[in-house]
Design a protein around this motif. Structure first.
Motif, PDB file in Angstrom:
ATOM      1  N   LEU A  68      14.380  27.715 -28.283  1.00  0.00           N
ATOM      2  CA  LEU A  68      13.789  29.047 -28.403  1.00  0.00           C
ATOM      3  C   LEU A  68      12.423  29.119 -27.717  1.00  0.00           C
ATOM      4  O   LEU A  68      12.115  30.117 -27.052  1.00  0.00           O
ATOM      5  CB  LEU A  68      13.660  29.409 -29.885  1.00  0.00           C
ATOM      6  N   PHE A  69      11.615  28.071 -27.851  1.00  0.00           N
ATOM      7  CA  PHE A  69      10.305  28.052 -27.198  1.00  0.00           C
ATOM      8  C   PHE A  69      10.483  28.183 -25.691  1.00  0.00           C
ATOM      9  O   PHE A  69       9.826  29.007 -25.057  1.00  0.00           O
ATOM     10  CB  PHE A  69       9.552  26.753 -27.537  1.00  0.00           C
ATOM     11  N   LYS A  70      11.376  27.400 -25.129  1.00  0.00           N
ATOM     12  CA  LYS A  70      11.595  27.447 -23.681  1.00  0.00           C
ATOM     13  C   LYS A  70      12.119  28.814 -23.259  1.00  0.00           C
ATOM     14  O   LYS A  70      11.709  29.360 -22.232  1.00  0.00           O
ATOM     15  CB  LYS A  70      12.544  26.351 -23.228  1.00  0.00           C
ATOM     16  N   GLU A  71      13.000  29.379 -24.052  1.00  0.00           N
ATOM     17  CA  GLU A  71      13.561  30.695 -23.743  1.00  0.00           C
ATOM     18  C   GLU A  71      12.476  31.775 -23.772  1.00  0.00           C
ATOM     19  O   GLU A  71      12.434  32.654 -22.910  1.00  0.00           O
ATOM     20  CB  GLU A  71      14.657  31.026 -24.751  1.00  0.00           C
ATOM     21  N   MET A  72      11.581  31.702 -24.737  1.00  0.00           N
ATOM     22  CA  MET A  72      10.556  32.739 -24.888  1.00  0.00           C
ATOM     23  C   MET A  72       9.344  32.533 -23.980  1.00  0.00           C
ATOM     24  O   MET A  72       8.778  33.505 -23.484  1.00  0.00           O
ATOM     25  CB  MET A  72      10.092  32.803 -26.339  1.00  0.00           C
ATOM     26  N   VAL A  73       8.932  31.289 -23.790  1.00  0.00           N
ATOM     27  CA  VAL A  73       7.697  31.011 -23.054  1.00  0.00           C
ATOM     28  C   VAL A  73       7.975  30.663 -21.595  1.00  0.00           C
ATOM     29  O   VAL A  73       7.132  30.876 -20.730  1.00  0.00           O
ATOM     30  CB  VAL A  73       6.887  29.897 -23.767  1.00  0.00           C
ATOM     31  N   GLY A  74       9.141  30.134 -21.327  1.00  0.00           N
ATOM     32  CA  GLY A  74       9.505  29.823 -19.948  1.00  0.00           C
ATOM     33  C   GLY A  74       9.432  28.353 -19.597  1.00  0.00           C
ATOM     34  O   GLY A  74       9.905  27.947 -18.545  1.00  0.00           O
ATOM     35  N   VAL A  75       8.809  27.565 -20.458  1.00  0.00           N
ATOM     36  CA  VAL A  75       8.739  26.112 -20.274  1.00  0.00           C
ATOM     37  C   VAL A  75       8.887  25.451 -21.639  1.00  0.00           C
ATOM     38  O   VAL A  75       8.712  26.096 -22.676  1.00  0.00           O
ATOM     39  CB  VAL A  75       7.407  25.669 -19.611  1.00  0.00           C
ATOM     40  N   SER A  76       9.174  24.154 -21.622  1.00  0.00           N
ATOM     41  CA  SER A  76       9.328  23.427 -22.884  1.00  0.00           C
ATOM     42  C   SER A  76       7.980  23.318 -23.605  1.00  0.00           C
ATOM     43  O   SER A  76       6.921  23.476 -22.980  1.00  0.00           O
ATOM     44  CB  SER A  76       9.871  22.028 -22.611  1.00  0.00           C
ATOM     45  N   PRO A  77       7.997  23.038 -24.901  1.00  0.00           N
ATOM     46  CA  PRO A  77       6.734  22.897 -25.636  1.00  0.00           C
ATOM     47  C   PRO A  77       5.840  21.789 -25.066  1.00  0.00           C
ATOM     48  O   PRO A  77       4.614  21.956 -25.008  1.00  0.00           O
ATOM     49  CB  PRO A  77       7.168  22.549 -27.062  1.00  0.00           C
ATOM     50  N   ILE A  78       6.415  20.694 -24.621  1.00  0.00           N
ATOM     51  CA  ILE A  78       5.616  19.594 -24.073  1.00  0.00           C
ATOM     52  C   ILE A  78       4.982  20.006 -22.749  1.00  0.00           C
ATOM     53  O   ILE A  78       3.801  19.752 -22.516  1.00  0.00           O
ATOM     54  CB  ILE A  78       6.465  18.314 -23.921  1.00  0.00           C
ATOM     55  N   VAL A  79       5.749  20.658 -21.892  1.00  0.00           N
ATOM     56  CA  VAL A  79       5.189  21.137 -20.619  1.00  0.00           C
ATOM     57  C   VAL A  79       4.084  22.148 -20.902  1.00  0.00           C
ATOM     58  O   VAL A  79       3.014  22.106 -20.289  1.00  0.00           O
ATOM     59  CB  VAL A  79       6.287  21.739 -19.712  1.00  0.00           C
ATOM     60  N   TYR A  80       4.305  23.041 -21.847  1.00  0.00           N
ATOM     61  CA  TYR A  80       3.281  24.035 -22.185  1.00  0.00           C
ATOM     62  C   TYR A  80       2.022  23.355 -22.719  1.00  0.00           C
ATOM     63  O   TYR A  80       0.906  23.714 -22.340  1.00  0.00           O
ATOM     64  CB  TYR A  80       3.809  25.054 -23.207  1.00  0.00           C
ATOM     65  N   SER A  81       2.199  22.366 -23.585  1.00  0.00           N
ATOM     66  CA  SER A  81       1.059  21.624 -24.120  1.00  0.00           C
ATOM     67  C   SER A  81       0.289  20.944 -22.990  1.00  0.00           C
ATOM     68  O   SER A  81      -0.946  20.993 -22.950  1.00  0.00           O
ATOM     69  CB  SER A  81       1.540  20.580 -25.137  1.00  0.00           C
ATOM     70  N   ASN A  82       1.003  20.334 -22.056  1.00  0.00           N
ATOM     71  CA  ASN A  82       0.333  19.691 -20.920  1.00  0.00           C
ATOM     72  C   ASN A  82      -0.415  20.709 -20.059  1.00  0.00           C
ATOM     73  O   ASN A  82      -1.520  20.440 -19.586  1.00  0.00           O
ATOM     74  CB  ASN A  82       1.327  18.892 -20.079  1.00  0.00           C
ATOM     75  N   MET A  83       0.178  21.881 -19.873  1.00  0.00           N
ATOM     76  CA  MET A  83      -0.485  22.931 -19.092  1.00  0.00           C
ATOM     77  C   MET A  83      -1.773  23.389 -19.801  1.00  0.00           C
ATOM     78  O   MET A  83      -2.796  23.621 -19.163  1.00  0.00           O
ATOM     79  CB  MET A  83       0.453  24.113 -18.874  1.00  0.00           C
ATOM     80  N   SER A  84      -1.726  23.498 -21.114  1.00  0.00           N
ATOM     81  CA  SER A  84      -2.901  23.877 -21.886  1.00  0.00           C
ATOM     82  C   SER A  84      -3.987  22.813 -21.747  1.00  0.00           C
ATOM     83  O   SER A  84      -5.170  23.125 -21.561  1.00  0.00           O
ATOM     84  CB  SER A  84      -2.514  24.064 -23.357  1.00  0.00           C
ATOM     85  N   LYS A  85      -3.583  21.549 -21.801  1.00  0.00           N
ATOM     86  CA  LYS A  85      -4.533  20.446 -21.635  1.00  0.00           C
ATOM     87  C   LYS A  85      -5.145  20.463 -20.236  1.00  0.00           C
ATOM     88  O   LYS A  85      -6.355  20.234 -20.072  1.00  0.00           O
ATOM     89  CB  LYS A  85      -3.839  19.106 -21.874  1.00  0.00           C
ATOM     90  N   ILE A  86      -4.334  20.736 -19.240  1.00  0.00           N
ATOM     91  CA  ILE A  86      -4.839  20.776 -17.861  1.00  0.00           C
ATOM     92  C   ILE A  86      -5.807  21.941 -17.686  1.00  0.00           C
ATOM     93  O   ILE A  86      -6.845  21.797 -17.030  1.00  0.00           O
ATOM     94  CB  ILE A  86      -3.671  20.836 -16.840  1.00  0.00           C
ATOM     95  N   ASN A  87      -5.520  23.082 -18.284  1.00  0.00           N
ATOM     96  CA  ASN A  87      -6.456  24.212 -18.218  1.00  0.00           C
ATOM     97  C   ASN A  87      -7.783  23.842 -18.861  1.00  0.00           C
ATOM     98  O   ASN A  87      -8.855  24.198 -18.357  1.00  0.00           O
ATOM     99  CB  ASN A  87      -5.862  25.455 -18.878  1.00  0.00           C
ATOM    100  N   HIS A  88      -7.738  23.131 -19.973  1.00  0.00           N
ATOM    101  CA  HIS A  88      -8.957  22.668 -20.631  1.00  0.00           C
ATOM    102  C   HIS A  88      -9.681  21.659 -19.736  1.00  0.00           C
ATOM    103  O   HIS A  88     -10.902  21.725 -19.578  1.00  0.00           O
ATOM    104  CB  HIS A  88      -8.610  22.046 -21.986  1.00  0.00           C
ATOM    105  N   ALA A  89      -8.934  20.757 -19.129  1.00  0.00           N
ATOM    106  CA  ALA A  89      -9.516  19.757 -18.224  1.00  0.00           C
ATOM    107  C   ALA A  89     -10.191  20.441 -17.037  1.00  0.00           C
ATOM    108  O   ALA A  89     -11.291  20.035 -16.618  1.00  0.00           O
ATOM    109  CB  ALA A  89      -8.447  18.786 -17.734  1.00  0.00           C
ATOM    110  N   LYS A  90      -9.577  21.471 -16.493  1.00  0.00           N
ATOM    111  CA  LYS A  90     -10.162  22.199 -15.360  1.00  0.00           C
ATOM    112  C   LYS A  90     -11.519  22.785 -15.749  1.00  0.00           C
ATOM    113  O   LYS A  90     -12.481  22.721 -14.979  1.00  0.00           O
ATOM    114  CB  LYS A  90      -9.206  23.304 -14.895  1.00  0.00           C
TER     115      LYS A  90
END
Length: 139
Positions: A68-90
């Motif tokens: 459901l997360f992937k269906e609603m958000v477009g990526v898996s929860p782990i990929v989304y978490s990594n993207m959030s971490k990368i945005n914070h790192a940036k």
């Protein structure tokens, strides 16, 4: 009584990653749980999450949550978490003089190698290249 037919979900800073989703009855019922987990990830980019922890937070089985997360958000929860971490790192790369190693640990990555690999996959640059490019734009 209608069901919300479409929602725009934004992935952090990058509006080009907007996904439009048609929600069915089951998804509509679980929408708030998924959005609560998404918000939790966004507000805790320095935490390493386990799928079981996130699915429990949403009140769903791990398998159903991931689907459901992937269906609603477009990526898996782990990929989304990594993207959030990368945005914070940036943000840290732009606003602090911390080393990439320090930032990798501040963002919840367990190894610097994994941080560099994920950063380059998401941004197309290493963290050092990103910082150098960001500083040139400021100067």
């Amino acid at each position: 009584m209608g069901i919300i037919s479409e929602l725009l979900l934004h992935l952090q800073e990058d509006t080009s990653k907007v996904k439009t989703v048609a929600l069915g009855c089951s998804e509509h019922i679980h929408y708030s749980g998924i959005m609560e987990v998404k918000s939790y990830i966004d507000n805790h980019p320095f935490v390493s999450f386990r799928l079981t922890e996130l699915s429990n937070r949403a009140g769903m089985s791990r398998s159903f949550f991931c689907t459901l997360f992937k269906e609603m958000v477009g990526v898996s929860p782990i990929v989304y978490s990594n993207m959030s971490k990368i945005n914070h790192a940036k943000k840290l790369l732009r606003q602090t003089g911390k080393s990439a190693t320090e930032i990798s640990y501040d963002c919840g990555f367990e190894t610097v190698t994994y941080f560099f690999r994920v950063f380059k996959k998401v941004e197309g640059l290493t963290p050092i290249q990103y910082r150098n490019r960001s500083q040139r734009r400021i100067d």
